[in-house]
Design an enzyme around this catalytic site. Structure first.
Site, short mmCIF file in Angstrom:
data_model
loop_
_atom_site.label_atom_id
_atom_site.label_comp_id
_atom_site.label_asym_id
_atom_site.label_seq_id
_atom_site.Cartn_x
_atom_site.Cartn_y
_atom_site.Cartn_z
N ASP A 53 3.24 -1.25 -7.12
CA ASP A 53 2.23 -0.32 -6.40
C ASP A 53 0.84 -0.41 -6.38
O ASP A 53 0.30 -0.37 -5.35
CB ASP A 53 2.69 0.94 -7.20
CG ASP A 53 4.08 1.58 -6.88
OD1 ASP A 53 4.28 2.67 -7.48
OD2 ASP A 53 4.89 1.09 -6.07
N ALA A 54 0.57 -1.37 -7.32
CA ALA A 54 -0.90 -1.41 -7.67
C ALA A 54 -1.38 -2.66 -6.48
O ALA A 54 -2.42 -2.44 -6.04
CB ALA A 54 -1.34 -2.05 -8.88
N TYR A 56 0.32 -3.24 -3.63
CA TYR A 56 0.28 -2.42 -2.39
C TYR A 56 -0.98 -1.65 -2.03
O TYR A 56 -1.44 -1.79 -0.94
CB TYR A 56 1.65 -1.80 -2.31
CG TYR A 56 1.90 -0.94 -0.92
CD1 TYR A 56 1.16 0.18 -0.77
CD2 TYR A 56 2.53 -1.35 0.04
CE1 TYR A 56 1.23 0.75 0.59
CE2 TYR A 56 2.66 -0.76 1.24
CZ TYR A 56 1.93 0.31 1.40
OH TYR A 56 1.97 0.85 2.82
N ASP A 57 -1.47 -1.04 -3.10
CA ASP A 57 -2.38 -0.28 -2.81
C ASP A 57 -3.83 -1.05 -2.58
O ASP A 57 -4.60 -0.65 -1.90
CB ASP A 57 -2.94 0.82 -4.17
CG ASP A 57 -1.83 1.79 -4.26
OD1 ASP A 57 -1.56 2.53 -5.41
OD2 ASP A 57 -0.96 2.13 -3.53
N SER A 102 1.91 11.65 3.21
CA SER A 102 1.73 10.76 2.06
C SER A 102 0.52 11.26 1.32
O SER A 102 -0.30 12.02 1.99
CB SER A 102 1.93 9.33 2.20
OG SER A 102 1.74 8.75 0.97
N GLU A 134 0.05 19.10 -11.10
CA GLU A 134 1.50 18.89 -11.36
C GLU A 134 2.03 17.44 -11.61
O GLU A 134 1.14 16.49 -10.99
CB GLU A 134 2.27 19.61 -10.58
CG GLU A 134 2.01 19.03 -9.06
CD GLU A 134 2.59 20.06 -7.78
OE1 GLU A 134 3.92 19.89 -7.44
OE2 GLU A 134 2.01 21.07 -7.52
N LYS A 136 3.36 14.00 -10.98
CA LYS A 136 3.85 13.18 -9.86
C LYS A 136 5.09 12.37 -10.20
O LYS A 136 5.17 11.53 -10.72
CB LYS A 136 2.69 12.06 -9.63
CG LYS A 136 3.10 11.12 -8.20
CD LYS A 136 2.13 10.27 -7.85
CE LYS A 136 2.60 9.49 -6.56
NZ LYS A 136 3.82 8.90 -6.54
N ASP A 138 8.48 10.26 -9.93
CA ASP A 138 8.97 9.06 -9.49
C ASP A 138 10.36 9.05 -8.81
O ASP A 138 11.21 8.89 -9.71
CB ASP A 138 8.61 8.02 -10.37
CG ASP A 138 8.73 6.63 -9.79
OD1 ASP A 138 8.58 6.30 -8.89
OD2 ASP A 138 8.96 5.80 -10.83
N ARG A 157 12.11 11.21 3.82
CA ARG A 157 10.83 11.35 4.44
C ARG A 157 10.65 10.57 5.50
O ARG A 157 9.97 10.72 6.56
CB ARG A 157 9.82 10.75 3.23
CG ARG A 157 8.45 10.67 3.67
CD ARG A 157 7.66 10.09 2.68
NE ARG A 157 7.59 10.41 1.42
CZ ARG A 157 6.64 11.65 1.18
NH1 ARG A 157 5.77 11.99 2.08
NH2 ARG A 157 6.48 12.11 -0.05
N TYR A 250 8.36 21.17 -4.59
CA TYR A 250 7.00 21.34 -4.76
C TYR A 250 6.22 21.86 -3.63
O TYR A 250 5.15 22.09 -3.78
CB TYR A 250 6.26 20.04 -5.30
CG TYR A 250 6.60 18.72 -4.33
CD1 TYR A 250 6.00 18.87 -3.00
CD2 TYR A 250 7.33 17.76 -4.31
CE1 TYR A 250 6.19 17.72 -1.99
CE2 TYR A 250 7.44 16.73 -3.70
CZ TYR A 250 6.96 16.62 -2.46
OH TYR A 250 7.27 15.57 -1.58
N LYS A 314 -4.11 19.30 -6.13
CA LYS A 314 -4.01 20.19 -4.94
C LYS A 314 -4.92 21.14 -5.00
O LYS A 314 -5.02 21.90 -5.88
CB LYS A 314 -2.67 20.57 -4.50
CG LYS A 314 -1.43 19.50 -4.33
CD LYS A 314 -0.20 20.21 -4.07
CE LYS A 314 0.97 19.33 -3.89
NZ LYS A 314 2.23 19.91 -3.65
N LYS A 338 -3.20 8.49 -10.40
CA LYS A 338 -2.25 7.55 -10.77
C LYS A 338 -2.45 7.08 -12.39
O LYS A 338 -3.73 7.34 -12.61
CB LYS A 338 -2.34 6.35 -10.04
CG LYS A 338 -1.71 6.45 -8.60
CD LYS A 338 -0.32 6.91 -8.30
CE LYS A 338 0.67 5.87 -8.39
NZ LYS A 338 0.63 4.83 -7.26
N CYS A 432 11.16 -27.39 2.45
CA CYS A 432 11.82 -25.85 2.10
C CYS A 432 12.97 -26.26 1.13
O CYS A 432 13.65 -26.90 1.46
CB CYS A 432 12.20 -25.21 3.30
SG CYS A 432 13.47 -24.07 3.04
N CYS A 435 16.46 -25.52 3.21
CA CYS A 435 16.94 -26.32 4.58
C CYS A 435 16.36 -27.81 4.44
O CYS A 435 16.66 -28.63 5.55
CB CYS A 435 16.68 -25.48 5.93
SG CYS A 435 15.14 -25.38 6.21
N CYS A 450 8.46 -21.77 5.76
CA CYS A 450 9.56 -22.75 6.52
C CYS A 450 9.57 -22.33 7.90
O CYS A 450 9.87 -21.10 8.18
CB CYS A 450 10.62 -22.61 5.69
SG CYS A 450 12.18 -23.28 6.73
N CYS A 455 17.09 -21.96 9.65
CA CYS A 455 17.08 -22.04 7.88
C CYS A 455 18.06 -20.70 7.51
O CYS A 455 17.81 -19.58 7.91
CB CYS A 455 15.61 -21.68 7.40
SG CYS A 455 15.45 -21.60 5.76
#
Length: 698
Positions: A53-54, A56-57, A102, A134, A136, A138, A157, A250, A314, A338, A432, A435, A450, A455
């Protein structure tokens, strides 16, 4: 040197900085959009995330920063405008009246305070505001729609606006009321949409995994994946797994009672209607109270019966929520605060190069198994060669790994003091491992790939891309059928798609005589295409719809393109060095060239085009953006007519756009054109413009 200059120097080198920083920014933004969209699909559709997640963020923030610095880079498919991923094949689509957005993230107290400052500034208040805090949860977000008090639809979602209909599975979850409990003085409206999280309590998760081990099945990686996967079962439904789920409500998307003025009153209403809500919710006056709540929750995290990964804060008053409103992706009045990543130390026993479905070679650290955040992990993605070089991860190293709600942890750092003698730097292989094709890494890209169309590691993905709507549009050749054909050996290379016959389709699941006949007819139609769509179908890196159109306009047919050098391609307006290198390398691979020729021999064909020479034609130098539906001609035909007159069609509205053609339901592009005071044509004016120039040219 400014911060911007340092950024570009670090990311792209001095030469690019001096030459064209915007072009460098565009290339990086395009890379981020492609990578983030892929990770969205892995996370939301396949429940098989590759990165933390970190991480990605971090990628998302980098993209948002680029788009903020250079608004012209904002693409319609940017994940910064999206939530989640589109619905998967096999589920009915559910379109929402109110989008299920989100939340933006705060990664520490400083960012939480910055959020609070923005809120109070927008509300024009100096005093502390009241937040509802509240846990979060998972799990997997869902929406339940009740009509006249009875459950009618339950949906995932999805992408926020469109979800997947999983009503049948949700009905088996014991904590979801099939009918709302009557509540004196606060009865539900005719239509109510309840939003919440489907979770799998830790004790039930461990019991399910024990049962799976006894049945010699692979255990689930974590409760979140087990919960999300449960909802998306289509066949051989595991009812015990669904009955182990829990639902925590929620908020309300639709149907908020008129006398409800706060988030806490929404929770009270949901509880009165028969829903389970989090017991740990609190009202916090001011940001300091939110931070204190967050720290108390973090201390109790391991004692809770469910997995959580932070705090949701919120604005408690609904009128203040409405005043702040929402962005395309997230509300302005709420944030996910987070928890810091959980870290452990272990040893790297090996580094292996894995080939993904897009041909990307990903180095993966094989770890001595260690429990991180309650989950035993033994592998961590090292992402790419640059990341390995930056952290200098070697076989035999002791490393710190962390997990922030993800399945495969990330390596945070190497403990250099514990490095054994004789270790060597790791380099991704030049061939590769699947292949044996020579791997490539394009200038400006972090990923080694590749390039071989056939492949085995990426064959399914390449076939699905070839059949997609934007490419050859082979109706009926969906994901599940492609999986069967490849797994049974009936497609061993991309061109085998056009070798399929009734015999190859016999015996496949859900493939009767009529379905087979329909697919064969679809294959025949797909053989008639355009040169641009054929180029898209090949899946050449960096060649999307716009670039394919530019190349098709310039070269007109395959033979001139095969004879073109990288310099010839770079001379095409809109085709830079990275794209040119990608195209040349693709056709230089003998296996790819053999597949291209095989497709032609199997009947895939297109008319040779004779476009207006560059710089000629009555619309030369004019740029068009098409938005909304056109009744009298298709989008492709409109583009062909513009290009035939020397004009150019682009996808993004900017100050350089000459005309915006607005059809039915034009969307945000029209709004932007109006703000920029550009010339806007309706369909009648657009057709008249084309016709007048075509008549003059004739």
């Amino acid at each position: 040197m400014t911060d911007d200059d340092l950024y570009w120097k670090f990311s792209f080198g001095d030469a690019r900085l001096a030459k064209d920083p915007l072009a460098a920014a565009r290339r990086r933004a395009d890379q981020l959009v492609s990578e983030l969209n892929r990770h969205n699909r892995l996370y939301h559709l396949e429940d098989d995330p590759e990165i933390s997640d970190a991480e990605y963020d971090r990628l998302m923030r980098e993209l948002q920063d680029l788009e903020a610095r250079h608004p012209v880079l904002l693409r319609p498919d940017s994940p910064s405008l999206r939530v989640g991923a589109p619905p998967a094949e096999g589920f009915r689509e559910v379109r929402r009246v109110v989008p299920m957005l989100s939340l933006d993230n705060a990664m520490g107290a400083e960012e939480m305070r910055a959020f609070d400052e923005r809120v109070r500034r927008e509300l024009e208040v100096e005093a502390p505001v009241e937040y509802a805090a509240e846990p979060k949860l998972d799990g997997a977000g869902v929406e339940l729609v009740y009509e006249n008090g009875v459950l009618s639809v339950g949906a995932t979602r999805g992408d926020g606006r469109v979800g997947e209909d999983v009503t049948a599975n949700l009905r088996l979850c014991p904590s979801i009321p099939l009918a709302l409990a009557p509540t004196p003085g606060r009865d539900a409206r005719e239509r109510v949409s309840v939003r919440g999280e489907v979770i799998l309590p830790v004790a039930r998760f461990e019991k399910l995994n024990q049962q799976r081990l006894e049945r010699e099945l692979a255990p689930f990686a974590n409760p979140r994946n087990a919960a999300a996967g449960s909802l998306r079962q289509l066949h051989d439904i595991d009812t015990a797994r669904l009955r182990a789920l829990d639902f925590r409500a929620y908020t309300l998307g639709e149907g908020i009672p008129e006398d409800v003025d706060t988030q806490t009153q929404i929770l009270e209403t949901l509880a009165a209607w028969g829903f389970r809500v989090s017991n740990e919710c609190e009202i916090c006056r001011g940001v300091d109270a939110v931070i204190a709540y967050h720290e108390r929750l973090l201390e109790r995290r391991q004692q809770l019966p469910i997995e959580i990964d932070g705090t949701v804060a919120k604005l408690n008053r609904l009128d203040q929520q409405r005043e702040l409103g929402s962005l395309a992706r997230s509300p302005r009045w709420a944030i996910a605060f987070k928890f810091p990543p959980q870290q452990e130390t272990t040893k790297v026993t090996d580094i292996q190069a894995q080939v993904g479905r897009t041909g990307a070679l990903t180095p993966v650290a094989v770890l001595r198994p260690v429990r991180v955040g309650g989950v035993s992990v033994s592998h961590a993605s090292l992402h790419n060669q640059d990341e390995i070089d930056r952290k200098d991860v070697r076989v035999g190293d002791t490393v710190v790994v962390q997990r922030a709600g993800d399945v495969i942890p990330q390596v945070v750092k190497v403990v250099r003091s514990k490095r054994p003698r004789g270790t060597k730097r790791y380099r991704l292989p030049e061939r590769c491992p699947v292949c044996d094709s020579a791997t490539i890494r394009l200038a400006g890209e972090a990923v080694t790939r590749c390039p071989n169309l056939d492949c085995p590691a990426q064959l399914k993905n390449n076939v699905r891309h070839l059949a997609s709507r934007g490419a050859l549009d082979i109706e009926g050749l969906g994901e599940k059928l492609v999986d069967q054909l490849v797994e049974r050996g009936r497609i061993q290379r991309v061109s085998d798609v056009f070798r399929l016959d009734a015999g190859a389709l016999s015996g496949l699941a859900r493939m009767g005589e009529k379905s087979a006949a329909n697919l064969m007819a679809s294959l025949d139609r797909a053989r008639e295409t355009t040169f641009a769509r054929f180029l898209i179908a090949l899946g050449i890196r960096e060649v999307g719809e716009g670039v394919a159109d530019l190349i098709a306009q310039c070269f007109g047919d395959l033979e001139p393109l095969l004879a073109a050098s990288q310099e010839d391609l770079e001379a095409v307006e809109g085709v830079g060095p990275t794209i040119a290198e990608s195209v040349v390398r693709f056709f230089a691979d003998e296996r790819n060239l053999a597949e291209v020729k095989a497709l032609a021999e199997l009947g895939v064909r297109w008319p040779k085009t004779e476009p207006a020479p560059p710089g000629q034609g009555p619309l030369s130098g004019k740029t068009f953006v098409l938005t909304g539906g056109l009744a009298g001609l298709t989008r492709n035909r409109a583009k062909e007519r513009i290009q035939g007159l020397g004009g150019k069609v682009v996808s993004t509205v900017s100050k350089k756009t000459d005309y915006v053609v607005a059809g039915a339901d034009p969307g945000s592009k029209l709004e932007k054109a109006q703000r920029l005071k550009l010339e806007i044509l309706d369909e009648a004016a657009f057709v008249a413009l084309l016709s007048s120039h075509e008549s003059a040219a004739a």
